[in-house]
Design an enzyme around this catalytic site. Sequence first.
Site, PDB file in Angstrom:
ATOM      1  N   TYR A 179       0.834  -1.202   0.000  1.00 17.54           N
ATOM      2  CA  TYR A 179       0.000   0.000   0.000  1.00 17.54           C
ATOM      3  C   TYR A 179       0.870   1.255   0.000  1.00 17.54           C
ATOM      4  O   TYR A 179       0.649   2.188  -0.780  1.00 17.54           O
ATOM      5  CB  TYR A 179      -0.918  -0.024   1.219  1.00 17.54           C
ATOM      6  CG  TYR A 179      -1.927   1.113   1.248  1.00 17.54           C
ATOM      7  CD1 TYR A 179      -3.073   1.063   0.456  1.00 17.54           C
ATOM      8  CD2 TYR A 179      -1.739   2.218   2.064  1.00 17.54           C
ATOM      9  CE1 TYR A 179      -3.993   2.095   0.477  1.00 17.54           C
ATOM     10  CE2 TYR A 179      -2.649   3.253   2.097  1.00 17.54           C
ATOM     11  CZ  TYR A 179      -3.778   3.192   1.302  1.00 17.54           C
ATOM     12  OH  TYR A 179      -4.689   4.221   1.325  1.00 17.54           O
ATOM     13  N   LYS A 222       1.192   4.310  -2.921  1.00 16.70           N
ATOM     14  CA  LYS A 222       0.894   5.714  -2.644  1.00 16.70           C
ATOM     15  C   LYS A 222       2.132   6.605  -2.783  1.00 16.70           C
ATOM     16  O   LYS A 222       2.028   7.757  -3.225  1.00 16.70           O
ATOM     17  CB  LYS A 222       0.272   5.851  -1.255  1.00 16.70           C
ATOM     18  CG  LYS A 222      -1.093   5.174  -1.120  1.00 16.70           C
ATOM     19  CD  LYS A 222      -2.127   5.737  -2.092  1.00 16.70           C
ATOM     20  CE  LYS A 222      -3.509   5.186  -1.844  1.00 16.70           C
ATOM     21  NZ  LYS A 222      -4.521   5.739  -2.781  1.00 16.70           N
TER      22      LYS A 222
END
Length: 255
Positions: free
Chosen positions: A160, A164
């Site tokens: 994740y 990002k």
Amino acid sequence: MIELPSTPSFSLAGKRVLVTGASSGIGLACATALAEAGGEVVLAARREEKLKEAVEALNGRGWNASALQLDIADVLEVQVSVERHGPFDVLVNSAGLARHTPATQTTPEDFDAVMNVNLRGAYFITQCVAKGLIEAGRPGSLINMSSQMAHVGGIDRAVYCASKFAVEGFTKAMALEFGPKQVRVNTICPTFIRTPFTEQTFDNPERVKWIEQKIKLGRTGVVEDIMGAVLYLASDASSLVTGTSMLIDGGWTAD
């Protein structure tokens, strides 16, 4: 007589807005804020029934909203849809995916699933909306919903975080390219926000305690905490803001 400056407008009257991930949570909150500000908002998501409910609720307030069933992981579908329904003056890409595991347990399938939505999907929908604006000779504001995890590490969040951090990178590069065309590109980076997407996290009392200790303001976030920020970045009030990230993290990353 002193001449006072004029406050920039937060109105989106006459602006066409595309919000992805708009059937619930942060995406729906963004669509609500931008529709209330006068934007003609197209809500996009995969869940058709949820989209219809959201659009009916917004139209019931007297605002201008319509639905577009869309999977941003399907780049060809995105290209066709944006070309057909655009150009859009504002993009808010709130579609996202998380599969949290220890880094040693990451599978190629989980890695690809997260990257296909959070990075590949975000990149190409931003590209498509930008192309439509540039070809039409119109200015615009492109906003990707990133995360505080684009600025710090997180346990069980290696994939994740990677997705990002990459969004922050292409945001800066695109801002440099599109700036001369008056197309701005920014991100919003929330902390943990209570939504259906984060229910599993908030069902764990120990995890909530840890989160509240990290957030200097002492509380977790709600979707309303994002609405003012997205309106600012979407509107002419932020006309000199591009290539940056707005952290809405209660001080998490201030350490």
